[in-house]
Design an enzyme around this catalytic site. Sequence first.
Site, PDB file in Angstrom:
ATOM      1  CB  CYS A   1      -0.939   0.094   1.193  1.00 51.80           C
ATOM      2  SG  CYS A   1      -2.098  -1.265   1.306  1.00 51.80           S
TER       3      CYS A   1
ATOM      4  NE  ARG B 235       4.592   1.681  -0.228  1.00 53.63           N
ATOM      5  CZ  ARG B 235       5.622   1.478   0.569  1.00 53.63           C
ATOM      6  NH1 ARG B 235       6.838   1.699   0.136  1.00 53.63           N
ATOM      7  NH2 ARG B 235       5.447   1.076   1.802  1.00 53.63           N
TER       8      ARG B 235
ATOM      9  CD  GLU C  26       8.536 -11.999  -9.833  1.00 60.76           C
ATOM     10  OE1 GLU C  26       9.773 -11.997  -9.886  1.00 60.76           O
ATOM     11  OE2 GLU C  26       7.901 -11.485  -8.905  1.00 60.76           O
TER      12      GLU C  26
ATOM     13  CE  LYS D 273      12.297 -11.824 -11.260  1.00 66.58           C
ATOM     14  NZ  LYS D 273      13.084 -11.818 -10.066  1.00 66.58           N
TER      15      LYS D 273
ATOM     16  CG  HIS E 265      16.028 -38.396  -6.128  1.00 67.16           C
ATOM     17  ND1 HIS E 265      16.357 -39.683  -5.768  1.00 67.16           N
ATOM     18  CD2 HIS E 265      17.200 -37.771  -6.405  1.00 67.16           C
ATOM     19  CE1 HIS E 265      17.677 -39.823  -5.796  1.00 67.16           C
ATOM     20  NE2 HIS E 265      18.207 -38.674  -6.190  1.00 67.16           N
TER      21      HIS E 265
ATOM     22  CD1 TRP F  67      -0.620  -6.176  -3.418  1.00 69.71           C
ATOM     23  CD2 TRP F  67      -0.620  -6.802  -1.272  1.00 69.71           C
ATOM     24  NE1 TRP F  67      -0.294  -7.500  -3.369  1.00 69.71           N
ATOM     25  CE2 TRP F  67      -0.279  -7.912  -2.062  1.00 69.71           C
ATOM     26  CE3 TRP F  67      -0.676  -6.962   0.102  1.00 69.71           C
ATOM     27  CZ2 TRP F  67      -0.011  -9.169  -1.534  1.00 69.71           C
ATOM     28  CZ3 TRP F  67      -0.401  -8.212   0.639  1.00 69.71           C
ATOM     29  CH2 TRP F  67      -0.067  -9.296  -0.176  1.00 69.71           C
TER      30      TRP F  67
ATOM     31  CD  GLU G  38      15.699 -14.116  -9.358  1.00 69.56           C
ATOM     32  OE1 GLU G  38      15.199 -14.638  -8.351  1.00 69.56           O
ATOM     33  OE2 GLU G  38      15.379 -12.981  -9.754  1.00 69.56           O
TER      34      GLU G  38
ATOM     35  CG  ASN H  62       1.780   0.596   4.255  1.00 74.11           C
ATOM     36  OD1 ASN H  62       1.434  -0.528   3.896  1.00 74.11           O
ATOM     37  ND2 ASN H  62       3.042   0.983   4.287  1.00 74.11           N
ATOM     38  N   GLY H  63      -0.162  -1.312   6.229  1.00 75.94           N
ATOM     39  CA  GLY H  63       0.218  -2.268   7.270  1.00 75.94           C
ATOM     40  C   GLY H  63      -0.994  -3.030   7.758  1.00 75.94           C
TER      41      GLY H  63
ATOM     42  CE  LYS I  61      11.026  -3.515  -6.886  1.00 75.81           C
ATOM     43  NZ  LYS I  61      11.530  -4.721  -7.565  1.00 75.81           N
TER      44      LYS I  61
HETATM   45  C1  F6R Z   1      10.651 -11.187  -7.143  1.00 79.51           C
HETATM   46  C2  F6R Z   1      10.621 -10.181  -6.104  1.00 79.51           C
HETATM   47  C3  F6R Z   1      10.268 -10.609  -4.724  1.00 79.51           C
HETATM   48  C4  F6R Z   1      11.181  -9.908  -3.718  1.00 79.51           C
HETATM   49  C5  F6R Z   1      10.770 -10.268  -2.278  1.00 79.51           C
HETATM   50  C6  F6R Z   1      11.712  -9.659  -1.269  1.00 79.51           C
HETATM   51  O1  F6R Z   1      11.015 -10.632  -8.361  1.00 79.51           O
HETATM   52  O2  F6R Z   1      10.863  -9.045  -6.340  1.00 79.51           O
HETATM   53  O3  F6R Z   1      10.350 -11.990  -4.596  1.00 79.51           O
HETATM   54  O4  F6R Z   1      12.484 -10.310  -3.960  1.00 79.51           O
HETATM   55  O5  F6R Z   1       9.478  -9.810  -2.038  1.00 79.51           O
HETATM   56  O6  F6R Z   1      11.748  -8.282  -1.384  1.00 79.51           O
HETATM   57  P1  F6R Z   1      12.956  -7.433  -0.802  1.00 79.51           P
HETATM   58  O7  F6R Z   1      14.173  -7.815  -1.562  1.00 79.51           O
HETATM   59  O8  F6R Z   1      12.554  -6.021  -1.014  1.00 79.51           O
HETATM   60  O9  F6R Z   1      13.071  -7.808   0.639  1.00 79.51           O
END
Ligand code: F6R
Length: 608
Positions: A2, A27, A490, A487, A506, A75, A483, A99-100, A603
Amino acid sequence: MCGIIAAITQRNIIDILTKGLKKLEYRGYDSSGLAIINNEKNIVRIRCVGKVNKLINKVNKKKIFGTIGVAHTRWATHGIVSKENTHPHISSNIIVVHNGILENDALLRDFLKTQGYIFRSNTDTEVIAHLLHWEQNKTKHSIKNVIQDSVNKLHGNYSMVVIDKNNPLELIAVCSKSPLIIGLGIGENFIASDQIALLNITKRFMYLEDGDIAVIKKKDINIFNKNDFIIHRKEIFSNIKYKTVKKGKYRHYMEKEIYEQPVSIKNTLENRLNKNNTINFLELGKQEDVLFCKIEHIHIVACGTSYNAAMVSKYWFESLTNTPCDVEIASEFSSRTLAARKNSFLITISQSGETADTLSALRQSKKLKYLGNLTICNMEGSTLVKESDYYLSTNAGIEIGVASTKSFTTQLTVLLMLVAKIANLKKINNIEKKIVKNLNMLPNRITEILENKQLIKNIATQLFNKKHMLFIGRGEYYPIAMEGALKLKEISYIHAEAYAAGELKHGPLALIDKDIPVIVIAPKNTLLEKIKKNIKEISSRSGLIYVFSDQTFNYEENVNFITLPYVETFIAPIFYTIPLQLLAYYIALNKNKNIDKPRHLAKSVTVE
Ligand code: F6R
């Protein structure tokens, strides 16, 4: 999670609020809304479900004017995505954006219902609005005092901004372990969840700290604690250029951020590599060497992409510095009874520095006997940085795309430097020099692969309509596979899973058929012969294989090679990340997905 922006100004605030909301959309983008006090001293609230642009269209049609107001991008946590659940929430004269998460909202809601309050939403924010109204009615205190009296009743980590319509000369901001930053103007002031929302209007900022209650007027700002003592917070000047957060020639922030990686990594390395091929971390201070010499175990905690970076470094710490290293998902670290090892050092990794799970893990670790803790973070001034003993900045620059790209590669760059430093302190010969030589080459090597994007684009057109994909690797390429899969899932919503290549037989081998492409990361190294066997196991079961390697080997038709140049050993995991980022990006582009704002994500994940 948020985003909040609020302002008290000389001019119409609508533009400030809407432009700020656009910048905060990373956010959360389930819904957004704003509320202002207009010239007739009435509350005007506009809210809508969907992206901020929808709100802006609605607002523009109404031609409203005000010099005090709040806005919010949501969010969803409490309650579905709906207009009723969208902020701001109002209780008579009280307007709240928040927020929170409030942990005791159910109890408070039940109580407030007995007091005659009718709830129009399922949010915890409406609970706060009614609680403040109830308290004000009872005490007849100013809204600041009402908030001071009420914060003890609000359990959880949150930040909020409140306006009392009956006193439209001040905004009240409350920071309870969730970030808020005041932007200082001339005859006007602002508040937001992130300075990025305010960079087009000011460069002067003040971070609020846990427990702060700020009264923000046009010409002055007073910050109090809950016992009503005035507190001083340092004014800082931001060097972040507004220009750097625009997309420029790129279609998406993610694309821009992928292409920025050579420069971001150069910035990460800047002033840290000495001419004699050694590393310095001046920011750690003089204690650094003494402390690092004592480390017998490293415990790294992080989430998502940052966790994947930590996983790569586990291989490095153990093989190059001979230091046992454990990596843990932050939410799991906080969910179990921990037993810290002797002389263990805790590292957290986070792009945002606001991830609630990581913060909670750090706070929990302080109850245990770690030697100390260090955070590798991209956001100076973030809560994680403030609460950690030591801080190494990734210097990636602002990352807007929800899917992390340059954060990951700069985190790996810092981790590799840290590995070099510890190897040197542990007198492990030559590792530091070799790593530094490799790191110096890294930006150019990445540029090389970025220039060959056509290769990856072609594969993306073959793969974009697949429903499932597997990613496999061995050693430090296993977390690189993780990773790559993260990517892809998501931003393209293709189900993707990563496996350690040796683990396939396995169980997951049962999945293999011609419709599940398997991405294999297989550079020439000591594990290549083993992974070749894994490729054979898949190809003989008619699996469709794409091998990312600097080698080609003779295989059946169902094995495709994406031939990459040879890259020096230490930096190769960072290098191999780039084609996987590009693959996810071009697949999502082919699928016409909302790349910078994938569904259900945000994010900055500030809730546990
Ligand atoms: C994936 C992504 C998330 C963040 C995760 C941790 O592309 O961006 O998986 O890596 O939410 O976020 P931070 O690094 O901000 O603690």
